[in-house]
Design a protein around this motif. Structure first.
Motif, PDB file in Angstrom:
ATOM      1  N   UNK A   1      64.637  56.054  78.241  1.00 53.25           N
ATOM      2  CA  UNK A   1      63.602  55.838  79.252  1.00 53.25           C
ATOM      3  C   UNK A   1      63.559  54.375  79.689  1.00 53.25           C
ATOM      4  N   UNK A   2      64.751  53.747  79.731  1.00 50.24           N
ATOM      5  CA  UNK A   2      64.782  52.344  80.104  1.00 50.24           C
ATOM      6  C   UNK A   2      65.209  52.138  81.557  1.00 50.24           C
ATOM      7  N   UNK A   3      65.406  53.214  82.288  1.00 49.67           N
ATOM      8  CA  UNK A   3      65.848  53.079  83.673  1.00 49.67           C
ATOM      9  C   UNK A   3      64.704  52.738  84.603  1.00 49.67           C
ATOM     10  N   UNK A   4      64.947  52.998  85.883  1.00 52.46           N
ATOM     11  CA  UNK A   4      63.938  52.715  86.904  1.00 52.46           C
ATOM     12  C   UNK A   4      62.712  53.599  86.681  1.00 52.46           C
ATOM     13  N   UNK A   5      61.501  52.997  86.622  1.00 54.23           N
ATOM     14  CA  UNK A   5      60.318  53.849  86.427  1.00 54.23           C
ATOM     15  C   UNK A   5      60.087  54.764  87.623  1.00 54.23           C
ATOM     16  N   UNK A   6      59.485  55.901  87.357  1.00 51.76           N
ATOM     17  CA  UNK A   6      59.179  56.843  88.442  1.00 51.76           C
ATOM     18  C   UNK A   6      58.079  56.295  89.326  1.00 51.76           C
ATOM     19  N   UNK A   7      57.079  55.681  88.697  1.00 51.72           N
ATOM     20  CA  UNK A   7      55.968  55.086  89.449  1.00 51.72           C
ATOM     21  C   UNK A   7      55.779  53.662  88.953  1.00 51.72           C
ATOM     22  N   UNK A   8      55.743  52.724  89.869  1.00 58.50           N
ATOM     23  CA  UNK A   8      55.628  51.313  89.525  1.00 58.50           C
ATOM     24  C   UNK A   8      54.505  50.709  90.371  1.00 58.50           C
ATOM     25  N   UNK A   9      53.458  50.235  89.715  1.00 56.06           N
ATOM     26  CA  UNK A   9      52.283  49.717  90.427  1.00 56.06           C
ATOM     27  C   UNK A   9      52.059  48.250  90.072  1.00 56.06           C
ATOM     28  N   UNK A  10      51.782  47.437  91.058  1.00 59.57           N
ATOM     29  CA  UNK A  10      51.343  46.061  90.819  1.00 59.57           C
ATOM     30  C   UNK A  10      50.029  45.869  91.555  1.00 59.57           C
ATOM     31  N   UNK A  11      48.997  45.515  90.789  1.00 63.46           N
ATOM     32  CA  UNK A  11      47.641  45.498  91.355  1.00 63.46           C
ATOM     33  C   UNK A  11      46.905  44.233  90.940  1.00 63.46           C
ATOM     34  N   UNK A  12      45.771  43.959  91.594  1.00 61.39           N
ATOM     35  CA  UNK A  12      44.930  42.864  91.108  1.00 61.39           C
ATOM     36  C   UNK A  12      44.344  43.246  89.750  1.00 61.39           C
ATOM     37  N   UNK A  13      44.248  42.268  88.850  1.00 59.60           N
ATOM     38  CA  UNK A  13      43.663  42.546  87.530  1.00 59.60           C
ATOM     39  C   UNK A  13      42.141  42.564  87.660  1.00 59.60           C
ATOM     40  N   UNK A  14      41.651  43.624  88.271  1.00 62.28           N
ATOM     41  CA  UNK A  14      40.214  43.795  88.487  1.00 62.28           C
ATOM     42  C   UNK A  14      39.812  45.186  88.001  1.00 62.28           C
ATOM     43  N   UNK A  15      38.546  45.367  87.627  1.00 68.56           N
ATOM     44  CA  UNK A  15      38.129  46.675  87.115  1.00 68.56           C
ATOM     45  C   UNK A  15      38.421  47.830  88.082  1.00 68.56           C
ATOM     46  N   UNK A  16      38.259  47.595  89.397  1.00 62.45           N
ATOM     47  CA  UNK A  16      38.453  48.683  90.353  1.00 62.45           C
ATOM     48  C   UNK A  16      39.905  49.173  90.411  1.00 62.45           C
ATOM     49  N   UNK A  17      40.832  48.352  89.918  1.00 64.54           N
ATOM     50  CA  UNK A  17      42.238  48.774  89.925  1.00 64.54           C
ATOM     51  C   UNK A  17      42.482  49.922  88.950  1.00 64.54           C
ATOM     52  N   UNK A  18      41.632  50.049  87.928  1.00 64.89           N
ATOM     53  CA  UNK A  18      41.819  51.130  86.969  1.00 64.89           C
ATOM     54  C   UNK A  18      41.702  52.500  87.632  1.00 64.89           C
ATOM     55  N   UNK A  19      40.844  52.587  88.641  1.00 67.69           N
ATOM     56  CA  UNK A  19      40.713  53.846  89.388  1.00 67.69           C
ATOM     57  C   UNK A  19      42.034  54.195  90.066  1.00 67.69           C
ATOM     58  N   UNK A  20      42.665  53.195  90.640  1.00 69.91           N
ATOM     59  CA  UNK A  20      43.935  53.426  91.344  1.00 69.91           C
ATOM     60  C   UNK A  20      45.007  53.880  90.353  1.00 69.91           C
ATOM     61  N   UNK A  21      45.052  53.226  89.186  1.00 71.51           N
ATOM     62  CA  UNK A  21      46.042  53.603  88.164  1.00 71.51           C
ATOM     63  C   UNK A  21      45.803  55.045  87.701  1.00 71.51           C
ATOM     64  N   UNK A  22      44.538  55.375  87.462  1.00 68.43           N
ATOM     65  CA  UNK A  22      44.231  56.741  87.000  1.00 68.43           C
ATOM     66  C   UNK A  22      44.578  57.778  88.059  1.00 68.43           C
ATOM     67  N   UNK A  23      44.346  57.436  89.324  1.00 71.43           N
ATOM     68  CA  UNK A  23      44.702  58.371  90.400  1.00 71.43           C
ATOM     69  C   UNK A  23      46.219  58.569  90.476  1.00 71.43           C
ATOM     70  N   UNK A  24      46.961  57.480  90.305  1.00 68.85           N
ATOM     71  CA  UNK A  24      48.426  57.598  90.313  1.00 68.85           C
ATOM     72  C   UNK A  24      48.884  58.507  89.172  1.00 68.85           C
ATOM     73  N   UNK A  25      48.284  58.326  88.004  1.00 68.37           N
ATOM     74  CA  UNK A  25      48.629  59.166  86.853  1.00 68.37           C
ATOM     75  C   UNK A  25      48.294  60.636  87.139  1.00 68.37           C
ATOM     76  N   UNK A  26      47.163  60.870  87.778  1.00 65.11           N
ATOM     77  CA  UNK A  26      46.783  62.245  88.128  1.00 65.11           C
ATOM     78  C   UNK A  26      47.795  62.868  89.090  1.00 65.11           C
TER      79      UNK A  26
END
Lengths: 137, 126
Positions: A1-26
């Protein structure tokens, strides 16, 4: 599992970014057909790792970045959460400290967890979560 | 690139990209004080462009504005991007994106990768 990730996110380190990460996971869970209980566990583990970045990686009043890479492979999900800040360091007094349950929670939910200091600065948390089959639940 | 609130997403093209980008656009747009119908506009416009791209991975940049959001989707060539936007038949990606957004334009990065950017809502930062 060291290849290119399926989903790659770069976000501001802010609490509201957690919602975006969770939505991507969903979104990944929807397509991969993961059991809801696994999705809930994965959300907790990843949210805890992201929360550590938001709360501890950067000095207060400093904007930083949060990077999350997700790679589902067979019956496992590999997730890398990293920051570009000071990393995880022991602190005698930290008024932003929580209950200290984040890392033990991640360790309890993931099959493998590793931490490393990245060469370019910051800390990388790599976790592998086993995806149970419906029959195993 | 405008603002530190920028979100960059790269996803392997296919069903996962569709599901992930739809949700990420909606979650980001919801943080931009957009009404629900405009959040849906942003999601539908992104969907239309995703369906028109022929790439192995999708790169999306989201820039939340005070009352709007800018969405850049690529990579694509300048020519392909223009062809996509020229598809103005009903339901065509050009018609959908132009109909649902306030502004559409083509952008590029130093590596020669191009993207299509659209804005839904207001931009009061200029």
């Amino acid at each position: 599992m060291d290849g290119q990730p399926t989903v790659d996110l770069t976000l501001p380190a802010r609490p509201e970014s957690l919602t975006v990460v969770r939505q991507a996971l969903s979104g990944v869970a929807e397509v991969e057909g993961w059991p809801p209980s696994f999705l809930a566990d994965a959300k907790i583990a990843i949210s805890e790792a992201c929360s550590n970045v938001v709360v501890h990686a950067y000095p207060e009043d400093t904007e930083g970045r949060l990077h999350v890479a997700m790679t589902p492979a067979g019956r496992q999900l590999c997730v890398i959460v990293r920051d570009y800040g000071s990393g995880i360091e022991p602190r005698l007094v930290d008024r932003r400290a929580g209950l200290g349950l984040g890392l033990p929670l991640i360790a309890a939910l993931a099959a493998e967890v590793s931490f490393r200091r990245a060469e370019t600065g910051g800390t990388e948390v790599r976790m592998v979560l086993d995806i149970p089959t419906e029959e195993a639940l | 690139v405008k603002g530190f609130g920028r979100i960059d997403v790269e996803v392997t093209a296919g069903p996962i990209a569709d599901a992930v980008i739809r949700r990420v656009v909606a979650a980001s747009a919801a943080q931009s004080r957009l009404p629900i119908d405009r959040i849906n506009d942003a999601v539908l416009a992104a969907d239309a462009l995703l369906g028109a791209l022929a790439t192995s991975f999708v790169s999306v940049t989201l820039v939340p504005l005070d009352e709007g959001i800018e969405v850049s989707i690529g990579p694509t060539s300048d020519r392909e991007a223009q062809q996509i936007l020229d598809e103005m038949h009903p339901g065509g990606p050009g018609a959908v994106v132009r109909g649902l957004s306030e502004r559409v334009w083509l952008g590029g990065d130093p590596d020669g990768r191009h993207c299509i950017t659209f804005r839904v809502g207001r931009d009061d930062t200029n």
